[in-house]
Enzyme design. Structure first.
Site, PDB file in Angstrom:
ATOM      1  N   VAL A  60     -43.624 -62.500  54.120  1.00 15.09           N
ATOM      2  CA  VAL A  60     -42.394 -62.500  54.926  1.00 15.09           C
ATOM      3  C   VAL A  60     -42.613 -62.943  56.372  1.00 15.09           C
ATOM      4  O   VAL A  60     -41.646 -63.091  57.122  1.00 15.09           O
ATOM      5  CB  VAL A  60     -41.693 -61.117  54.908  1.00 15.09           C
ATOM      6  CG1 VAL A  60     -41.062 -60.845  53.564  1.00 15.09           C
ATOM      7  CG2 VAL A  60     -42.652 -59.998  55.312  1.00 15.09           C
ATOM      8  N   TYR A 151     -48.810 -51.716  66.088  1.00 14.49           N
ATOM      9  CA  TYR A 151     -47.840 -51.061  65.194  1.00 14.49           C
ATOM     10  C   TYR A 151     -46.738 -50.405  66.021  1.00 14.49           C
ATOM     11  O   TYR A 151     -45.551 -50.602  65.783  1.00 14.49           O
ATOM     12  CB  TYR A 151     -48.560 -50.009  64.338  1.00 14.49           C
ATOM     13  CG  TYR A 151     -47.660 -49.320  63.327  1.00 14.49           C
ATOM     14  CD1 TYR A 151     -47.374 -49.932  62.110  1.00 14.49           C
ATOM     15  CD2 TYR A 151     -47.095 -48.080  63.595  1.00 14.49           C
ATOM     16  CE1 TYR A 151     -46.543 -49.316  61.180  1.00 14.49           C
ATOM     17  CE2 TYR A 151     -46.264 -47.455  62.676  1.00 14.49           C
ATOM     18  CZ  TYR A 151     -45.992 -48.075  61.467  1.00 14.49           C
ATOM     19  OH  TYR A 151     -45.157 -47.462  60.559  1.00 14.49           O
TER      20      TYR A 151
END
Ligand SMILES: NC(=O)c1ccc[n+]([C@@H]2O[C@H](COP(=O)([O-])OP(=O)(O)OC[C@H]3O[C@@H](n4cnc5c(N)ncnc54)[C@H](O)[C@@H]3O)[C@@H](O)[C@H]2O)c1
Length: 255
Positions: A60, A151
């Site tokens: 993706v 993250y």
């Protein structure tokens, strides 16, 4: 069957939260395109879910592959009503040791992918006049883990991406919301934050409900955001975190 006649794409659907969302959507009557970089697990999962599900191998973070995913979904099911931008990775490194490549890689897979998939799916939804996009954020959009720098940055970015998409797409009847899970029992959590008994105790000591969440408890929120029960909701992040974000420093931490 609240999602009858609807078509969904779920990214990172070979396991964990993505698989739980895909399963829940099929149960609720939707047709679901599962997508992942893990061909074997993704295709097997779609096979188990039956004729309401299909699998498309997609990284993706690569635009050409995202465009193929949209084409494959339209070819299989004819429309796109729901997108769950769920695929994500972690990378553990202290701030002083983190490399530029690892910073870029996590931001590309966790954040840029949501722009790429969101834009490509939204173009179809705008033509249809409706749609619901759900971005998988985290409590780490607002709480920092010192050795999870990219993250944490990616999840903060997802919350703002959710708002700017919601505002930009509102005029076309497309809603965009995010889910911010706490610690959910998946492979990602086992590797990143549940690697030892000590780590587990620390997590639970800051989780007033006293347990980690299950992927199905995130999927039920995705089902709510995907369907018409949330028809006036856009631009929001719903935190499902066992009350972690509500915990004030004055609350004693259980040993
Ligand atoms: N588990 C938790 O405690 C937790 C907490 C907060 C947020 N989240 C978020 O939920 C989402 C799902 O996490 P999970 O715990 O189910 O993780 P997981 O590791 O179990 O599953 C993630 C899936 O994403 C896939 N994936 C990775 N890179 C990809 C790419 N480039 N293209 C397509 N697919 C790719 C993996 O193959 C895997 O199947 C992530 O965005 C994660 O940040 C998880």
């Amino acid at each position: 069957m609240k999602l009858n006649q609807k078509v969904a794409i779920v990214t990172g659907a070979a396991q964990g939260i993505g698989l739980a969302c895909a399963s829940r959507f099929v149960q609720d009557g939707a047709k679901v395109m599962l997508t992942d970089i893990n061909q074997a697990a993704g295709a097997a999962a779609a096979g188990r879910l039956g004729s309401g599900a299909a699998f498309c191998l997609t990284d993706v973070s690569v635009k050409a592959q995202v465009d193929s995913l949209i084409d494959a979904t339209l070819a299989a099911f004819g429309r796109i009503d729901i997108l769950v931008n769920n695929a994500g990775i972690t990378h553990a490194a202290d701030f002083l040791d983190l490399t530029e490549d690892d910073f870029d890689r996590v931001l590309r897979i966790n954040l840029k992918s949501m722009f790429l998939c969101g834009q490509a799916a939204a173009r179809v939804m705008v033509r249809q006049g409706s749609g619901s996009i759900i971005n998988m954020s985290s409590v780490n959009a607002v709480l920092a883990i010192p050795n999870q720098v990219p993250y944490v940055v990616s999840k903060g970015g997802i919350n703002q991406l959710t708002k700017v998409m919601a505002v930009g797409l509102a005029q076309y009847g497309v809603r965009v919301n995010a889910i911010g899970p706490g610690t959910i029992m998946t492979e990602l959590a086992k590797q990143a934050v549940l690697s030892s008994e000590d780590a587990r105790k620390k997590i639970l000591s800051r989780t007033p409900l006293g347990r980690c969440g299950e992927p199905e408890e995130i999927a039920s929120i995705a089902a709510f955001l995907a369907g018409d029960d949330s028809s006036y909701m856009s631009g929001q992040t719903i935190y499902a975190d066992g009350a972690r974000l509500a915990l004030n420093y004055t609350v004693p931490v259980k040993e």
